[in-house]
Design an enzyme around this catalytic site. Structure first.
Site, PDB file in Angstrom:
ATOM      1  N   GLY A 149       0.776  -1.187  -0.052  1.00  8.77           N
ATOM      2  CA  GLY A 149      -0.070   0.057  -0.029  1.00  8.77           C
ATOM      3  C   GLY A 149       0.727   1.241  -0.056  1.00  8.77           C
ATOM      4  N   VAL A 153      -0.022   4.502   5.511  1.00 12.91           N
ATOM      5  CA  VAL A 153      -1.369   3.791   5.652  1.00 12.91           C
ATOM      6  C   VAL A 153      -1.492   2.805   6.898  1.00 12.91           C
ATOM      7  CG1 VAL A 153      -2.261   3.967   3.318  1.00 12.91           C
ATOM      8  CG2 VAL A 153      -0.880   2.023   4.081  1.00 12.91           C
ATOM      9  N   GLY A 154      -0.429   2.698   7.629  1.00 15.61           N
ATOM     10  CA  GLY A 154      -0.272   1.807   8.742  1.00 15.61           C
ATOM     11  C   GLY A 154       0.202   0.507   8.491  1.00 15.61           C
ATOM     12  N   LYS A 155       1.016   0.198   7.142  1.00 13.52           N
ATOM     13  CA  LYS A 155       1.642  -1.165   7.296  1.00 13.52           C
ATOM     14  C   LYS A 155       2.569  -1.868   8.331  1.00 13.52           C
ATOM     15  CE  LYS A 155       3.588  -0.100   3.295  1.00 13.52           C
ATOM     16  NZ  LYS A 155       3.019   1.187   3.463  1.00 13.52           N
ATOM     17  N   THR A 156       3.552  -0.950   8.824  1.00 12.99           N
ATOM     18  CA  THR A 156       4.399  -1.492   9.737  1.00 12.99           C
ATOM     19  C   THR A 156       3.773  -1.615  11.098  1.00 12.99           C
ATOM     20  OG1 THR A 156       6.189  -0.545   8.595  1.00 12.99           O
ATOM     21  CG2 THR A 156       6.759  -0.952  10.798  1.00 12.99           C
ATOM     22  N   SER A 197      -3.246   2.948 -18.598  1.00  7.41           N
ATOM     23  CA  SER A 197      -4.697   3.442 -18.228  1.00  7.41           C
ATOM     24  C   SER A 197      -5.019   4.685 -18.760  1.00  7.41           C
ATOM     25  CB  SER A 197      -4.803   3.115 -16.711  1.00  7.41           C
ATOM     26  OG  SER A 197      -3.916   4.146 -16.037  1.00  7.41           O
ATOM     27  N   LYS A 225      -7.844   4.645  -7.330  1.00 13.51           N
ATOM     28  CA  LYS A 225      -8.254   5.686  -8.330  1.00 13.51           C
ATOM     29  C   LYS A 225      -9.413   6.297  -7.914  1.00 13.51           C
ATOM     30  CE  LYS A 225      -5.628   3.832 -12.337  1.00 13.51           C
ATOM     31  NZ  LYS A 225      -5.739   2.955 -13.543  1.00 13.51           N
TER      32      LYS A 225
END
Length: 801
Positions: free
Chosen positions: A355, A359-362, A679, A722
């Site tokens: 991500g 966003v708070g992965k760790t 895209s 998106k």
């Protein structure tokens, strides 16, 4: 000053000598064995007993030619000669005068030379006396330091009054190469010769001083090592009598190895290393290497494990306390705990959180450790390019250490920690190996029970470890490594999720960090939403936290500098007093429908982004110009869009050769940021079509999709990111490929409720939705019709030109 007396020519037998230089006034013994030299010697003995001695260039040449012999030599008197049993002659000569070869002839098997004798007489002068005194002092120092010269003999030999004789006496006793001695022989001026000898003596004395210093140091170290060895042996004998000491220490190591819980093969290797250690001298470098190895073997956990918390309700409570949202991730973690309750020895889990930043992965991985009661360790792999960082170095290298995997297992102290491999997408490769290839064994549940570190050189079980990898993107991670991990995507947060995160986590955290209480500072929901919309533009919440911290610091300063400060409530109207003017304005508030301007959606490492695409027309010759730092794929999409427009020109009300007189320039701001990917195809095509038909594009609509030459719209990735980007900037209508309809399930329901998503299959549908008014087709003349064209057939995108 010196004078050369009248020179004279003499014709005498000549003998080349090797590896020695004969100086005037010096006695020199040597052996004569070469046939030509013996004949020259016999000829000299039969006459005036004078012979000319000159050194040959190369001592390995047995029969030197005249040009292989130095031109300056010494005219010597033969003092004594003795014939030896082996046929050689031992001869003693005394140098008489320097001489220089004028002519050499071969006379009955030996050389006869005509030489010019150059007698030199030195005139006394203060400079000459000073040079002689200096050289004598330097030579005394040299003799004292030299171990191969007898001090008394040498000093007696140089006690002469004539400076020229002094120079020759010292030169003949110097232990220097033949070439340097020959150089001294060829210097006729005594003062100059003394000066050169002084330079040589200074250099040689300095070398001898260095050698003496080194020899003294080595001798001292050897004496100390011998002393230590003797004392250690004596101490061991005393300690053995007393029943303690090193033997007891080695016994303790043995007990630790036996009780460490090592597998049988590992224990055998450790005991074998312990036996080697017993045989080594305690002060040797090898014993230190062995001892360090055993210390690492004992420091790594082999059986100790954390007692897991398998209470799913408690784990759910902890995860919700630490993080808001992220329901799919939390659900996967709770599933893992449920399986742990049902299966006695399940395999270790390998998750990969992907991500955008912030966003708070760790922090989510840290919460997993807290929820499961396991130890938590983390390794950052960003910029790692050496395979040894993962597998370690072999013990053959000085200062070798295990890799980061074993080091972190030692730090955890248990066999079942939560192990975070942070930034796994940012590893690189160079001549030292590929660390991502080394990770494949670590992250393979079928192989990591027998992971081998180069330093330990034994199998280590990683199957009980819960590995959690974090990454911003997947495309930089090798496919075989991706295949070994369960990928869980963490998309950006919605506006409502950011609001809740700010209320529950960010504002209390920053109040505490800045020494402020709720009585001093309050945040209203409207104020936080204003912060989110106008001061941050991100998928995560890092910048939001920075802005909240900025407000807290300004309020803290106000509390310190002013008295009787009332509680500050953050509302939209007063945020600019703390943070300045707004950084991001409402997109719709400043836009209107324009010709050639379409809004596209892109996905980057930091989440979804909105990209404006501009097209303009100029008089020209049909050139298509693309700017905005576009990648190859994006440029090809623009070319495909242009080809599509040309193939459908009759449906757009354009002449078939419209492009021959126009140049089209397509630009995608911001120009300094690289962009790529397929895209943007329908956005580029819409922009070009709008510019050519002069029909404005709706500004409240964004689009994304890949275009084909036939006008088909193909699916793309990153739909959720998106849509969140479009929602964040106030765009409520989005055009998506029909094949992406399934991806809406990942979009939060509250976002779907606020947005109108239009699914399309062809470019015609896109233009119908995106342009202000419908396209007007032009009448088709016969030459403009492509072969196979049927005017009555339904007009779809399969027209080919």
């Amino acid at each position: 000053m010196f004078n050369r007396e009248k020179t004279e020519l003499k014709r005498v037998p000549m003998m080349p000598v090797r590896e020695i230089v004969i100086f005037p006034q010096m006695m020199n013994p040597f052996i004569v064995g070469r046939e030509a030299s013996v004949r020259a010697l016999e000829e000299a003995l039969a006459g005036e007993k004078k012979i000319f001695l000159a050194t040959q260039h190369d001592a390995s040449v047995d029969d030197p030619r005249p040009d292989e012999i130095y031109q300056v030599g010494t005219l010597a008197n033969i003092v004594q000669s003795v014939k030896l049993p082996d046929g050689n002659i031992k001869v003693l000569v005394e140098g008489a005068e320097r001489a220089k070869i004028v002519q050499v002839t071969n006379d009955e098997g030996f050389f006869r030379a005509t030489v010019r004798v150059i007698p030199v007489k030195a005139e006394p002068s203060p400079q000459l006396e000073q040079a002689a005194s200096r050289v004598t002092g330097l030579f005394e120092q040299y003799v004292k330091l030299s171990q191969s010269l007898n001090y008394d003999t040498m000093i007696a030999a140089v006690r002469v009054d004539d400076p020229a004789k002094l120079a020759d006496a010292i030169a003949s006793n110097l232990q220097i190469p033949v070439e340097e001695k020959q150089e001294l022989l060829e210097i006729f001026d005594p003062l100059e010769r003394l000066g050169r000898i002084a330079e040589i003596l200074e250099a040689e004395t300095e070398k001898l001083n260095v050698d003496r210093s080194i020899n003294t140091r080595v001798k001292r170290q050897m004496e100390r090592a011998q002393k230590e060895y003797y004392l250690n042996e004596k101490l061991k004998a005393i300690q053995k009598e007393l029943g303690r000491g090193e033997a007891g220490e080695l016994d303790q190591l043995k007990k630790k190895i036996e009780t460490s819980g090592m597998p049988k093969e590992v224990q055998e290797k450790a005991l074998q290393e312990l036996k080697r250690l017993e045989m080594m001298p305690p002060m040797s470098a090898e014993s230190t290497v062995s001892r360090n190895y055993l210390d690492w073997m004992l420091a790594v956990p082999w059986k100790k494990r954390s007692r897991e918390i398998r209470d799913i309700k408690r784990a759910d409570q902890i995860l919700n306390e630490d993080h808001y949202g992220l329901e799919k991730i939390k659900e996967r973690i709770l599933e893992f705990l449920a399986v742990r309750q049902l299966v006695k020895n399940p395999k270790g889990s390998i998750l990969c959180f992907v991500g955008p930043p912030g966003v708070g992965k760790t922090s989510l991985a840290m919460s997993i450790g807290k929820a499961t009661g396991r130890k938590f360790v983390r390794v950052s792999l960003g910029g790692v390019r050496d395979e040894a960082e993962i597998r370690g170095h072999r013990r053959t290298y000085i200062g070798a250490l295990p890799g980061q995997i074993i080091q972190m297992m030692r730090k955890a102290g248990t066999v079942n920690p939560v192990f975070v491999l942070d930034e796994v997408d940012k590893m690189s490769t160079d001549f030292r190996g590929d660390p991502s290839a080394a990770l494949m064994e670590v992250l393979d549940p079928e192989l990591n029970h027998a992971f081998t570190d180069h330093y330990l050189d034994v199998e280590y079980d990683l199957s009980k470890v819960m590995f959690v990898c974090t990454a911003n993107v997947l495309h930089t991670i090798p496919q075989p490594l991706q295949d070994r991990m369960e990928v869980l995507r963490l998309p950006g947060y919605t506006e409502q999720e950011k609001l809740e995160i700010a209320k529950r986590f960010l504002t209390p955290k920053q109040r505490q960090a800045n020494g402020i209480t709720e009585e001093n500072l309050g945040f209203t929901e409207e104020g936080i939403l204003h912060l989110i919309r106008h001061y941050t533009h991100e998928a995560g919440v890092r910048n939001l936290e920075r802005e909240i911290a900025n407000i807290c610091r300004k309020v803290a300063r106000k509390l310190v500098t002013e008295k009787n400060v009332e509680k500050v409530n953050i509302v939209p109207s007063n945020i600019s007093d703390y943070l300045g003017v707004i950084k991001f304005r409402d997109v719709l508030a400043e836009k209107k429908n324009e010709v050639g301007l379409a809004v596209g959606l892109a996905w980057t490492e930091v989440g979804g982004q909105v990209l404006s695409t501009e097209a303009t027309l100029m008089q020209g010759k049909g050139r298509l110009t693309l700017t905005g730092k576009l990648g190859d794929v994006m440029q090809e999409s623009a070319q495909a869009a242009m080809s599509y427009v040309r193939s459908r020109s009759h449906l757009f009300g354009l002449s078939k050769d419209f492009y021959r007189h126009l140049d089209i320039h397509v630009h995608v701001p911001e120009g300094a940021i690289p962009k790529d990917g397929p895209s943007a195809g329908i956005t580029l095509c819409t922009s070009i079509a709008s510019a050519l038909t002069h029909i404005p594009v709706r500004c409240d609509l964004a689009m994304t999709g890949e275009i084909t030459l036939r006008g088909k719209v193909l699916p793309i990735g990153g739909v959720k990111e998106k849509l969140l980007a479009a929602h964040r900037l106030g765009l409520r209508t989005v055009i998506l490929p029909r094949d992406n309809e399934k991806d809406l399930a990942e979009v939060p329901p509250e976002i779907q409720a606020q947005m109108s998503v239009k699914f399309v299959e062809t470019m015609d549908e896109v233009l119908t939705l995106a342009l202000e008014r419908p396209l007007e087709a032009s009448p088709i003349s016969a030459p403009e019709v492509a072969p196979g064209y049927d005017a009555n057939a339904p007009q779809d995108n399969e027209f080919t030109n």
